[in-house]
Design an enzyme around this catalytic site. Structure first.
Site, PDB file in Angstrom:
ATOM      1  N   ASP A  12      32.976  36.625  45.515  1.00  0.00           N
ATOM      2  CA  ASP A  12      31.960  35.672  45.977  1.00  0.00           C
ATOM      3  C   ASP A  12      32.418  34.214  45.901  1.00  0.00           C
ATOM      4  O   ASP A  12      31.614  33.301  45.691  1.00  0.00           O
ATOM      5  CB  ASP A  12      30.645  35.844  45.182  1.00  0.00           C
ATOM      6  CG  ASP A  12      30.115  37.257  45.276  1.00  0.00           C
ATOM      7  OD1 ASP A  12      30.297  37.875  46.338  1.00  0.00           O
ATOM      8  OD2 ASP A  12      29.528  37.737  44.296  1.00  0.00           O
ATOM      9  N   LYS A  15      34.951  33.529  50.430  1.00  0.00           N
ATOM     10  CA  LYS A  15      36.040  34.013  51.288  1.00  0.00           C
ATOM     11  C   LYS A  15      35.596  34.101  52.753  1.00  0.00           C
ATOM     12  O   LYS A  15      36.342  33.726  53.649  1.00  0.00           O
ATOM     13  CB  LYS A  15      36.507  35.411  50.807  1.00  0.00           C
ATOM     14  CG  LYS A  15      37.094  35.397  49.409  1.00  0.00           C
ATOM     15  CD  LYS A  15      37.438  36.798  48.927  1.00  0.00           C
ATOM     16  CE  LYS A  15      36.252  37.692  48.703  1.00  0.00           C
ATOM     17  NZ  LYS A  15      35.348  37.311  47.602  1.00  0.00           N
ATOM     18  N   GLY A  39      30.253  41.341  50.347  1.00  0.00           N
ATOM     19  CA  GLY A  39      29.247  40.640  51.145  1.00  0.00           C
ATOM     20  C   GLY A  39      29.823  39.266  51.417  1.00  0.00           C
ATOM     21  O   GLY A  39      29.913  38.447  50.511  1.00  0.00           O
ATOM     22  N   HIS A  40      30.288  39.043  52.636  1.00  0.00           N
ATOM     23  CA  HIS A  40      30.950  37.777  52.984  1.00  0.00           C
ATOM     24  C   HIS A  40      30.035  36.973  53.903  1.00  0.00           C
ATOM     25  O   HIS A  40      29.742  37.399  55.018  1.00  0.00           O
ATOM     26  CB  HIS A  40      32.302  38.054  53.660  1.00  0.00           C
ATOM     27  CG  HIS A  40      33.289  38.721  52.744  1.00  0.00           C
ATOM     28  ND1 HIS A  40      34.549  39.071  53.128  1.00  0.00           N
ATOM     29  CD2 HIS A  40      33.191  39.080  51.436  1.00  0.00           C
ATOM     30  CE1 HIS A  40      35.183  39.630  52.101  1.00  0.00           C
ATOM     31  NE2 HIS A  40      34.374  39.651  51.069  1.00  0.00           N
ATOM     32  N   GLN A 240      36.378  41.134  47.270  1.00  0.00           N
ATOM     33  CA  GLN A 240      36.335  41.038  45.800  1.00  0.00           C
ATOM     34  C   GLN A 240      37.236  39.895  45.303  1.00  0.00           C
ATOM     35  O   GLN A 240      37.337  38.887  45.985  1.00  0.00           O
ATOM     36  CB  GLN A 240      36.700  42.386  45.140  1.00  0.00           C
ATOM     37  CG  GLN A 240      35.620  43.449  45.293  1.00  0.00           C
ATOM     38  CD  GLN A 240      35.632  44.161  46.630  1.00  0.00           C
ATOM     39  OE1 GLN A 240      36.655  44.669  47.065  1.00  0.00           O
ATOM     40  NE2 GLN A 240      34.506  44.222  47.300  1.00  0.00           N
TER      41      GLN A 240
END
Ligand code: GDP
Ligand code: IMO
Ligand code: MG
Length: 448
Positions: A12, A15, A39-40, A240
């Site tokens: 988080d 990225k 979750g990007h 990650q």
């Protein structure tokens, strides 16, 4: 030029945003590990999107996106994501390809993830995202996993049925072992009664998925090497972060893949010689979601209520992009940054969320740890040791004014510039990008 972008902390770091920014100079964007545990977030043209499996470059027209072999791909999540893209006017077909070698995360892996977590005692829980990631990678290594290429074969649904039956046997054992108060497990999208899954229902679900996804599946290795031979530029998107790496992270409180830059070759089919540049995304403070040690932790929603940490969580909107779980927050940890620099070979940092620090009178930076009375400046190997360390802090003055409206690095308040310079000095590498807000425009590109 081929670039690998990695998360340097516990995920988080921003990225998705940085990939979106760097995509303007890339032809291909490749996800190389992880799955829909990621979750990007990308905020572009006033729209917020959270990408879980599709590379964050998809929002740029004409760019090719690849889900590489190192990813564990959940077909149902991918279909949902593709349909969500389509609904907002982005058509992935023809631009999105999934490797024939990519392993699949199936509903039964999600059931196992839930059942295994329920069987772990308090203090031993990992706090997984519940997306089936660990069991899917375990199946890959045990050589029982199904790959996307299997979807193209006539016996795919038979293999699915076999795996459901095998999983039901394991679920029965896990039911007996559970230590959680809850006596059921649930996975959205299928029925699980008394820890047992219905093979007919699951097979029917994957029959539909097979039809929808088959056109996207391709051997992506020749595609990438052709692109390389034609001088195209490839951007590799890590999910990650370094501290969640199965080998280098805070084991066992980690994910089940290698988010570090070495994973980019294994997870795509490019060779180490093909990588020209490594970008490490790092927040101007630290966050973590899930269990496990976190030396500079100030705040979590359960038992640590430090005001500075709470301010970081609030200003940084520190909630999981997918799971919505509150993230734990703390000061910047330069021991982690140095470790990430070494393991990933970070050439350039993309330092994010500096704007979150605009309101602090004093800001601390962890420069080393004290472990059992001794000063250390390296990352201990065991999670127990890391849980025992005390951070050694250096303190700097805050700048107490807004940075999010700045368009040139020279216009940063001198105290903010001093903070950024100190972080880079302590961490190694060079500053490539400074991010001062969630949107695409709030980005100062210094060297990238
Ligand atoms: P990822 O998993 O590394 O892509 O990061 P996430 O998207 O899960 O979390 C990063 C969050 O910070 C998202 O909500 C982004 O919109 C937001 N974000 C990214 N860069 C910045 C920044 O420079 N400033 C602020 N305030 N928010 C940012
Ligand atoms: P992005 O790509 C933050 C964490 C989970 C848990 C551990 C293991 O958005 O940065 P898993 O479901 O992978 O078996 O969970 O890893 N985790 C993440 N934390 N960002 C992520 O992804 C994460 N993906 C997994 O919270 O602690
Ligand atoms: Mg995220």
């Amino acid at each position: 030029m081929n670039t690998v972008l990695i998360g340097s902390q516990w995920g988080d770091e921003g990225k998705g945003k940085i990939i979106d920014v760097l995509t303007d100079k890339a032809d291909f964007v490749v996800r190389y590990q992880g799955g829909s545990n990621a979750g990007h977030t990308v905020i572009a043209e006033g729209k917020k999107r959270v990408l879980r499996l599709i590379p964050s470059g998809i929002l740029h027209e004409g760019k090719t996106c690849i889900i590489g072999n190192g990813v564990v791909m959940n077909p149902l999540d991918l279909i949902e994501e593709i349909e969500g893209m389509r609904a907002t006017g982005v058509e992935p077909k023809g631009r999105l390809f999934i490797s024939t070698r990519t392993q699949m995360v199936m509903l039964y892996h999600r059931a196992l993830d839930k059942a295994e977590e329920a069987a772990r005692a308090k203090g031993k829980k990992i706090g997984t995202t519940g997306r089936g990631i660990g069991p899917a990678y375990a199946a890959k290594v045990s050589r029982t996993g199904l790959r996307c290429g299997d979807m193209l074969a006539a016996n795919f649904l038979e293999k699915v049925r076999e795996q459901v039956e095998e999983t039901n046997r394991r679920l029965k054992m896990l039911k007996a072992e559970r230590v959680d108060e809850g006596d059921q497990i649930e996975v959205p999208g299928c029925t699980i009664k008394d820890y047992q899954m219905d093979a007919d229902e699951i097979v029917a679900i994957y029959k539909v998925a097979q039809e929808k996804l088959s056109p996207y599946i391709k051997d992506t290795v020749p595609m990438l090497h052709k692109a390389k031979a034609e001088g195209k530029s490839i951007l590799m998107e890590g999910a990650q972060g370094t501290m969640l790496d199965i080998d280098f992270g805070t084991y066992p409180f980690v994910t089940s893949s290698n988010p570090t830059s070495g994973g980019a070759c294994i997870g795509s089919g490019l060779s180490p010689r093909d990588i020209d540049c490594v970008v490490g995304v790092i927040k101007a403070y630290t966050t973590r979601v899930g269990e496990g040690p976190f030396p500079t932790e100030l705040y979590n929603a359960v038992d640590m209520m430090d005001e500075d940490g709470k301010t970081m969580a609030e200003r940084g909107h520190e909630f999981g992009a997918v799971t919505k779980r509150p993230r734990r927050t703390g000061w910047y940890d330069a021991v982690i940054a140095r470790y990430a620099q070494q393991i990933n070979g970070v050439d350039y940092w993309a330092l994010t969320k500096l704007d979150v620090m605009d309101v602090f009178e004093k800001i601390k930076i962890c420069v080393a740890y004290e472990l059992d009375g001794e000063r250390i400046d390296y990352m201990p190997t065991s999670a127990d040791e890391l849980a025992r360390v005390k951070p050694i802090y250096e303190e700097m003055d805050g700048w107490m004014c807004e940075t999010s409206n700045i368009t040139r690095i020279e216009d940063l308040p001198p105290k903010a510039k001093a903070y950024v310079d100190r972080l880079v000095e302590l961490s190694g590498g060079k500053l490539g990008i400074l991010s001062i807000g969630p949107a695409r425009e709030s980005t100062l590109r210094i060297a990238l």
